[in-house]
Design a protein around this motif. Structure first.
Motif, mmCIF file in Angstrom:
data_model
loop_
_atom_site.group_PDB
_atom_site.id
_atom_site.type_symbol
_atom_site.label_atom_id
_atom_site.label_comp_id
_atom_site.label_asym_id
_atom_site.label_seq_id
_atom_site.Cartn_x
_atom_site.Cartn_y
_atom_site.Cartn_z
ATOM 1 N N THR A 100 0.835 -1.214 0.000
ATOM 2 C CA THR A 100 0.000 0.000 0.000
ATOM 3 C C THR A 100 0.864 1.256 0.000
ATOM 4 O OG1 THR A 100 -1.756 -1.176 1.194
ATOM 5 C CG2 THR A 100 -1.821 1.229 1.217
ATOM 6 N N LEU A 101 1.907 1.240 0.817
ATOM 7 C CA LEU A 101 2.809 2.392 0.869
ATOM 8 C C LEU A 101 3.574 2.559 -0.440
ATOM 9 C CD1 LEU A 101 4.262 2.026 4.486
ATOM 10 C CD2 LEU A 101 2.407 3.507 3.712
ATOM 11 N N GLU A 102 4.007 1.460 -1.032
ATOM 12 C CA GLU A 102 4.758 1.547 -2.287
ATOM 13 C C GLU A 102 3.883 2.048 -3.431
ATOM 14 O OE1 GLU A 102 7.979 1.227 -3.092
ATOM 15 O OE2 GLU A 102 8.235 1.228 -0.908
ATOM 16 N N LYS A 103 2.623 1.693 -3.433
ATOM 17 C CA LYS A 103 1.724 2.210 -4.471
ATOM 18 C C LYS A 103 1.523 3.705 -4.311
ATOM 19 C CE LYS A 103 -2.785 1.498 -6.632
ATOM 20 N NZ LYS A 103 -4.046 0.705 -6.648
ATOM 21 N N ALA A 104 1.404 4.179 -3.068
ATOM 22 C CA ALA A 104 1.282 5.615 -2.840
ATOM 23 C C ALA A 104 2.553 6.338 -3.265
ATOM 24 C CB ALA A 104 0.984 5.876 -1.366
ATOM 25 N N ALA A 105 3.713 5.741 -2.984
ATOM 26 C CA ALA A 105 4.969 6.351 -3.421
ATOM 27 C C ALA A 105 5.060 6.389 -4.944
ATOM 28 C CB ALA A 105 6.147 5.580 -2.838
ATOM 29 N N PHE A 106 4.621 5.314 -5.598
ATOM 30 C CA PHE A 106 4.640 5.278 -7.060
ATOM 31 C C PHE A 106 3.731 6.362 -7.639
ATOM 32 C CE2 PHE A 106 2.890 3.591 -11.084
ATOM 33 C CZ PHE A 106 4.060 3.533 -11.814
ATOM 34 N N ARG A 107 2.588 6.582 -7.011
ATOM 35 C CA ARG A 107 1.689 7.645 -7.469
ATOM 36 C C ARG A 107 2.387 9.005 -7.373
ATOM 37 N NH1 ARG A 107 -2.198 6.410 -4.533
ATOM 38 N NH2 ARG A 107 -1.758 7.733 -2.737
ATOM 39 N N GLY A 108 3.169 9.228 -6.312
ATOM 40 C CA GLY A 108 3.910 10.478 -6.197
ATOM 41 C C GLY A 108 4.968 10.621 -7.275
ATOM 42 N N TYR A 109 5.668 9.537 -7.588
ATOM 43 C CA TYR A 109 6.680 9.589 -8.645
ATOM 44 C C TYR A 109 6.049 9.914 -9.995
ATOM 45 C CZ TYR A 109 9.374 7.048 -5.100
ATOM 46 O OH TYR A 109 10.002 6.664 -3.939
ATOM 47 N N VAL A 110 4.906 9.301 -10.268
ATOM 48 C CA VAL A 110 4.229 9.542 -11.547
ATOM 49 C C VAL A 110 3.732 10.987 -11.631
ATOM 50 C CG1 VAL A 110 2.204 8.938 -12.924
ATOM 51 C CG2 VAL A 110 3.601 7.137 -11.892
#
Length: 391
Positions: free
Chosen positions: A116-126
């Motif tokens: 869940t945290l990694e998906k949120a981080a990926f959303r920030g990178y995108v």
């Protein structure tokens, strides 16, 4: 909006293929998930739960492509830098879970929270990529290398904007160096660029090639008045025509006659010579007249540093130190004087005591004349010749 629409259509078309997450396009992520299934789960989870838990993990990772709460629609493409950042973050989190050596339901809960945290981080990178790094050119044509998450292929995307990047006004003095810089920030990020070409423009339909090569600057030494005019710089591409076109309007100013002050320090620099000379302190025979002389001497005046003695704090400090020194000196003198006075009293008493001792030990016949009796006084007869004669 045109490039984004094209990318969105391509991403939707890619949905007909097996859906893949961007991070799973990297072989290191795939290898980490395989090692988790084959090495870690058999020793930390019941055998009947292996398949169920691993399928849930893979499905969650594939759902990284679904970002409904993203401010801008995810176009399904990222650049290599964003991909590398996302992959390294994912691998770091997986390694932390494995190093913790947790098992059973604790492992399932922790790994689910990590995803869940990694998906949120990926959303920030995108989000950062689509705002700042996607087609960063403000003008010209840029060929940007992107990764299409639907098929994990790298392709060039053409970011087309106006090729005319404006006109730059350049002023240079005669006998100095003319420098025309044609490089923009995004040139080093673009793919398929060829050469920088500089042209001297003579009229609406006439121009002459001055230089061509990989260097983005044109340097002309010791310019003359005839070098003034219009120039044009063009950066070519392999297949899309010119990437950028920048025009320069060059004005050649009269040669510098007087020294120029380069800084607040008292130095003069004459152009084009780079030799520095100390500024004179005598103002006679100055070649600068009127306002120019006032400007130069006005700029030189702040360079004179005031004496440290003029600082009230320094004056008070000096007086205090002097007062302390004098007080210490007077204290030493008083101490030495006291010692000397004490020692001198002892010397006088010693002399008196010795004198009295010697007087007591002297014989009687050596008594002083004042102590002799009157009978001991010798009477000297008067000389008959010396006295007056009596008739």
């Amino acid at each position: 909006m045109g490039p984004q629409v094209a990318l969105l259509v391509a991403a939707l078309a890619g949905c007909l293929l097996p859906a893949r997450s961007c991070v799973t396009c990297d072989r290191r992520v795939v290898a980490a998930l395989d090692a988790l299934e084959k090495e870690y789960l058999p020793t930390h989870l019941a055998p009947e739960r292996h398949r169920e838990v691993m399928e849930k993990i893979r499905q969650t990772v594939r759902n990284f492509r679904d970002l409904p709460d993203l401010e801008d629609t995810f176009m399904g493409v990222i650049d290599e830098a964003t991909m590398e950042t996302s992959v390294l973050s994912f691998l770091r989190s997986v390694r932390l879970i494995r190093n913790s050596d947790i098992a059973d339901d604790t492992f399932v809960n922790e790994f689910s929270w990590m995803l869940t945290l990694e998906k949120a981080a990926f959303r920030g990178y995108v989000t950062r990529f689509q705002r700042e790094d996607f087609c960063p050119n403000k003008c010209g044509t840029m060929l940007q290398l992107l990764i299409w998450c639907s098929n994990c292929k790298k392709q060039l995307h053409v970011c087309r904007k106006s090729r005319d990047c404006g006109v730059l006004q350049i002023n240079v003095h005669e006998t100095e160096d003319l420098i025309l810089d044609c490089e923009l920030d995004w040139h080093k990020l673009s793919q398929g660029l060829t050469y920088y070409s500089f042209y001297r423009v003579w009229g609406s339909d006439s121009e002459t090639l001055v230089s061509e090569g990989k260097r983005p600057t044109l340097i002309k030494r010791l310019v003359r008045p005839e070098d003034a005019g219009n120039y044009r710089c063009e950066l070519g591409t392999e297949r899309s025509g010119p990437a950028t076109v920048i025009r320069f309007e060059v004005t050649v100013l009269p040669q510098r006659i007087f020294g120029e002050i380069t800084s607040k320090s008292s130095t003069f620099v004459t152009q084009p010579s780079t030799t520095e000379t100390q500024s004179p302190t005598i103002r006679t025979q100055s070649p600068v007249i009127g306002t120019e002389a006032e400007e130069i001497w006005g700029d030189l005046s702040p360079t004179l540093r005031p004496s440290e003695c003029s600082n009230p704090k320094n004056v008070r400090t000096g007086l205090l130190i002097g007062l302390l020194l004098w007080s210490f000196l007077l204290l030493i003198l008083g101490f030495v004087t006291g010692i000397l006075c004490f020692r001198s009293g002892m010397v006088i008493d010693s002399i008196k005591s010795r004198y009295h001792t010697e007087m007591a030990a002297a014989p009687r016949d050596q008594a002083p004349e004042s102590q002799l009796s009157p009978s001991h006084v010798l009477k000297v007869p008067k000389d008959k010749d010396t006295g007056p004669s009596h008739k």
